[in-house]
Scaffold this motif. Structure first.
Motif, mmCIF file in Angstrom:
data_model
loop_
_atom_site.group_PDB
_atom_site.id
_atom_site.type_symbol
_atom_site.label_atom_id
_atom_site.label_comp_id
_atom_site.label_asym_id
_atom_site.label_seq_id
_atom_site.Cartn_x
_atom_site.Cartn_y
_atom_site.Cartn_z
ATOM 1 N N GLU A 1 -5.629 3.811 13.896
ATOM 2 C CA GLU A 1 -6.573 4.258 12.884
ATOM 3 C C GLU A 1 -7.165 3.041 12.170
ATOM 4 O OE1 GLU A 1 -3.755 6.798 10.764
ATOM 5 O OE2 GLU A 1 -5.054 8.499 11.245
ATOM 6 N N THR A 2 -8.457 3.117 11.865
ATOM 7 C CA THR A 2 -9.154 2.020 11.212
ATOM 8 C C THR A 2 -9.568 2.438 9.813
ATOM 9 O OG1 THR A 2 -9.970 1.140 13.319
ATOM 10 C CG2 THR A 2 -11.139 0.472 11.309
ATOM 11 N N TYR A 3 -9.321 1.565 8.852
ATOM 12 C CA TYR A 3 -9.656 1.829 7.462
ATOM 13 C C TYR A 3 -10.649 0.774 6.983
ATOM 14 C CZ TYR A 3 -5.398 4.608 7.733
ATOM 15 O OH TYR A 3 -4.438 5.513 8.112
ATOM 16 N N LYS A 4 -11.685 1.223 6.284
ATOM 17 C CA LYS A 4 -12.634 0.297 5.680
ATOM 18 C C LYS A 4 -12.149 -0.044 4.285
ATOM 19 C CE LYS A 4 -17.471 -0.566 4.567
ATOM 20 N NZ LYS A 4 -18.875 -0.073 4.636
ATOM 21 N N ILE A 5 -11.864 -1.310 4.070
ATOM 22 C CA ILE A 5 -11.357 -1.776 2.784
ATOM 23 C C ILE A 5 -12.461 -2.568 2.107
ATOM 24 C CG2 ILE A 5 -9.523 -3.039 1.621
ATOM 25 C CD1 ILE A 5 -7.855 -2.704 4.148
ATOM 26 N N ARG A 6 -12.756 -2.205 0.885
ATOM 27 C CA ARG A 6 -13.871 -2.821 0.173
ATOM 28 C C ARG A 6 -13.469 -4.159 -0.436
ATOM 29 N NH1 ARG A 6 -14.489 2.124 -3.799
ATOM 30 N NH2 ARG A 6 -12.274 1.548 -3.833
ATOM 31 N N ALA A 7 -14.457 -5.012 -0.580
ATOM 32 C CA ALA A 7 -14.232 -6.277 -1.277
ATOM 33 C C ALA A 7 -13.775 -5.992 -2.704
ATOM 34 C CB ALA A 7 -15.511 -7.104 -1.296
ATOM 35 N N GLY A 8 -12.728 -6.672 -3.136
ATOM 36 C CA GLY A 8 -12.190 -6.462 -4.477
ATOM 37 C C GLY A 8 -11.032 -5.486 -4.529
#
Length: 357
Positions: free
Chosen positions: A320-327
């Protein structure tokens, strides 16, 4: 917190290797909230002081540490044998030996006073550390008067100039003071740095204390350590000097199956020296496998990182792939892996030779 399969050891490796997961902002938060201090250009400082922890500095540091450690045990042996010093808690025994050695190897043994000594710092750091998690998150210090009082005593240090003038001050501390003075840091700010550095070394003291506990609680591990040391000494007996010491090369150490990095050893030039008369002709030492097992059994901290930029992070075990935001902050809780019965047999039992499935 990043969702993941906590049964996955590969996840912990991916977490540690992800370059966007940066510890520097977390370290700055800890230093600022706990000690009210920021290291200017911290990566540059690490490079500057690195000369005191690498290359030719290593044997000097280890030799000094070994001498201080033997001195601490000598102090115990000179105490009244009819007294109950040996009935003190394990933490106090470790304080009188390991912590005293760490403290003196950093600050020097020549500066002890009623207001500046290893026992006072051990006790006040112990008090202060009870509130560490609250403080680094940013809760006001005034909420914790006991911690505030303890910290005030930790600032009763010699001045940076006094440290620089002493031959007993560690090379690292002198280099750090020189670096910070170059940025016009005040004496108070440099004292903050000293507390940060000692705090880091307290982690070493804690894990070493737990290693001692595991050795005393695990007879099989202690026996295995003693046996391997005896075999190593016997194999190198021809190299014994007039003081009853056996020279063992770093290559010999690396080739051992049990003996790890946490050892009561001396290092002179390119060889290690193991004293044969410490503790009834046996050297107390730890095993590499026992150290790893102690970390597994005893560590209980979150690994927290600050994500530098938007990143797609794939968990290999679930694909599974998760998009992690900057910050965003990402966290991993190692005990969820360390105590997982799908990875470790009998995870609540400490076994020196515990192997991963």
């Amino acid at each position: 917190m990043l969702p993941c399969d906590h049964h996955s050891l590969p996840f912990s490796c991916l977490f540690s290797k992800e370059r966007n997961f940066d510890f520097d902002p977390i370290q700055e938060q800890v230093n600022g909230n706990i000690f009210g201090f920021q290291i200017p250009e911290s990566r540059k400082m690490i490079k500057f002081v690195g000369k005191t922890t690498r290359g030719s500095a290593v044997p000097r540091n280890l030799s000094n540490f070994s001498t201080l450690l033997e001195d601490s045990f000598a102090d115990l042996r000179t105490q009244d044998t009819d007294a109950d010093w040996n009935m003190s808690s394990l933490d106090q025994l470790a304080n009188k030996t390991l912590f005293q050695t760490i403290f003196n190897s950093i600050f020097g043994s020549d500066k002890a006073s009623p207001d500046f000594n290893y026992k006072l710092f051990h006790d006040n750091f112990h008090t202060f550390h009870k509130y560490f998690s609250y403080l680094w998150l940013g809760l006001p210090h005034c909420f914790f008067p006991e911690a505030t009082k303890a910290v005030s005593k930790l600032f009763a240090q010699p001045t940076p100039s006094q440290f620089m003038q002493s031959d007993c001050t560690s090379e690292y501390l002198k280099a750090a003071i020189e670096y910070l003075k170059g940025y016009d840091m005040s004496d108070q700010e440099i004292k903050c740095h000293n507390l940060v550095f000692l705090h880091i070394n307290i982690n070493t003291f804690k894990i070493a204390t737990w290693c001692l506990y595991q050795l005393m609680a695990n007879k099989a591990a202690m026996s295995a350590v003693r046996e391997e040391i005896d075999q190593l000494i016997e194999a190198n007996a021809e190299e014994q000097n007039a003081d009853g010491e056996v020279a063992i090369s770093s290559k010999d150490i690396e080739g051992m199956k049990i003996l790890g990095n946490c050892s009561f050893i001396q290092m002179k030039s390119s060889v290690f020296i193991i004293s044969l008369d410490l503790f009834d002709n046996r050297t107390v030492t730890f095993t590499d496998s026992l150290v790893n097992e102690t970390f597994r059994m005893s560590s209980g901290v979150f690994m927290i990182r600050h994500n530098q930029q938007d990143v797609n992070f794939t968990v290999a075990s679930t694909n599974e792939t998760y998009k992690i935001r900057a910050g965003d902050k990402v966290m991993m809780y190692p005990p969820a892996i360390h105590k997982d019965p799908e990875i470790f047999e009998e995870p609540e039992v400490s076994i020196a030779y515990q192997s991963r499935k």
